[in-house]
Design an enzyme around this catalytic site. Structure first.
Site, PDB file in Angstrom:
ATOM      1  N   ASP A 170       0.830  -1.207   0.000  1.00 52.50           N
ATOM      2  CA  ASP A 170       0.000   0.000   0.000  1.00 52.50           C
ATOM      3  C   ASP A 170       0.864   1.258   0.000  1.00 52.50           C
ATOM      4  OD1 ASP A 170      -2.582   1.215   0.062  1.00 52.50           O
ATOM      5  OD2 ASP A 170      -2.323   1.627   2.199  1.00 52.50           O
TER       6      ASP A 170
ATOM      7  N   HIS B 191      -6.345  -5.319   1.650  1.00 57.30           N
ATOM      8  CA  HIS B 191      -6.382  -4.050   0.912  1.00 57.30           C
ATOM      9  C   HIS B 191      -5.121  -3.850   0.070  1.00 57.30           C
ATOM     10  CE1 HIS B 191      -7.016   0.301   0.272  1.00 57.30           C
ATOM     11  NE2 HIS B 191      -5.730   0.416   0.563  1.00 57.30           N
TER      12      HIS B 191
END
Length: 400
Positions: free
Chosen positions: A201, A300
């Site tokens: 991320d 994510h």
């Protein structure tokens, strides 16, 4: 593995307003830049054992929100510290998605318990919920991340999902958490997969921001690019070593600095705005992927990093650059194919579904240095998947 000397504990404090939050505002040529950050960020081993006095400065009656696992890991450290300074608390578990309805329920709990602060303990979903519930309840929030998988502990943002785990919309918040307590003793014991997702991320942050500077970048974007570049350079040097230590309980300098990159640097980079729309392409692809139930087992950062490979294809990066990115991700055992994200069946059909659901601000898209359209996205998704499969196959051959 034994502990190595931990990188020097980090304490970051900002200026305060009456409420105690740091929200810097700069006016430049008529455009206001807003920087939202915690008043204090502490990354230190066993900080939860001595967190009571820090929290007592903020409130005397805390609503604690956390997942069952997170509360079990931290409660034996944090709760005695609160008891020692006379801070009362009400503990409520949270499971499920960070939905608008869930935020409403927990904001009601803030008012019903008379809490004067909220302590969120856990991963991104819990921290996002705690931040929004605290804002709606009119009290400050303390974030205690138990995994370093996103910058949610720092950011003044909550991502809203529906009950099925599909992306709904972002909710900007007025403030970042007042206090962030990143206890490396807790974070180093979390499964390595979470840190790898956080690395993914964070890697994405600079690569997503840079194409928005194709025209004349605003000052906030330039600052964000500098901060995210610092994080990217740090991860280039430390990510593999840090991921090898993750999950073992050992707190190496590489691990500690990687935690700072994932939480503090990525959080800061995303907290500086000037109000201009930007394209976060890898995250937009992530949002679309959440509409495929097969991807709900992926984290994510795992979905976002596949989106970055797609972006590399769309942006016309060379095959060498694409392969270098994929090879680096393979070192971290991050997903580089649709199959690794759980997506099977007719890949062409699935790629079309993903491409059709990618939502990008039209004004921001016009300023990109490369074209983005549904057909181009579909082809880029298929190409990214193909490149990923080819690298995986070549690595399997070399190992055998």
């Amino acid at each position: 593995m034994t502990d190595q000397p931990e990188a020097k504990p980090i304490f970051i404090q900002g200026e305060t307003r009456a409420a105690g939050f740091f929200v810097g505002k700069i006016r430049r040529s008529g455009f206001m830049i807003t920087l939202k950050a915690p008043k204090t960020y502490i990354r230190e081993k066993n900080i939860l054992d001595s967190a009571g006095p820090l929290i007592a400065e903020i409130g005397q009656n805390a609503l604690i929100i956390g997942g069952n696992t997170a509360l079990a890991l931290t409660g034996k450290h944090l709760l005695p510290s609160l008891d020692d300074v006379g801070v009362h608390y009400h503990v409520h578990t949270f499971e499920g998605e960070c939905t608008a309805a869930a935020i409403t329920r927990y904001a009601r709990l803030v008012r019903e318990t008379g809490a004067d602060c909220v302590i969120g303990i856990g991963g991104g979903r819990v921290l996002d919920l705690a931040k929004a519930a605290a804002e709606d309840g009119g009290v400050p929030v303390i974030s205690v991340p138990t995994i370093a998988a996103t910058c949610a502990a720092w950011s003044a943002l909550t991502i809203i999902y529906d009950e099925e785990g599909r992306y709904a919309f972002p909710r900007p918040l007025q403030e970042s958490p007042l206090l962030v307590l990143a206890d490396t003793a807790v974070l180093a014991s979390a499964p390595a997969r979470y840190l790898k997702a956080g690395i993914a991320d964070t890697i994405v942050k600079w690569h997503e921001a840079e194409p928005n500077a194709a025209g004349r970048p605003d000052l906030s974007l330039s600052i964000g690019l500098s901060v995210s570049r610092l994080a990217l350079d740090l991860l280039d040097e430390q990510a593999v070593e840090a991921s090898q230590a993750a999950g073992s309980g050992a707190i190496t300098p590489a691990f500690a600095e990687t935690v700072d990159a994932v939480i503090a640097l990525a959080g800061l980079a995303g907290s500086i705005t000037q109000g201009n729309p930007r394209v976060a392409l890898a995250h937009s692809i992530h949002n679309s992927l959440t509409f495929l139930p097969a991807t709900h087992g992926s984290l994510h950062g795992e979905k976002v990093i596949f989106g970055l490979i797609v972006q590399f294809v769309l942006a016309g990066k060379t095959l060498q650059e694409i392969n270098e990115l994929i090879s680096f991700l393979c070192e971290l055992t991050l997903p580089v194919t649709l199959e690794q994200l759980g997506i099977g069946g007719d890949i062409s059909v699935q790629a079309a579904k993903i491409a059709e659901s990618v939502d990008i601000d039209p004004e921001a898209r016009e300023r990109l240095a490369f074209e983005v359209s549904v057909p181009l996205l579909k082809e880029a998704i298929l190409a990214a998947d193909r490149y990923g499969r080819e690298i995986l196959a070549s690595r399997a051959v070399s190992i055998s």
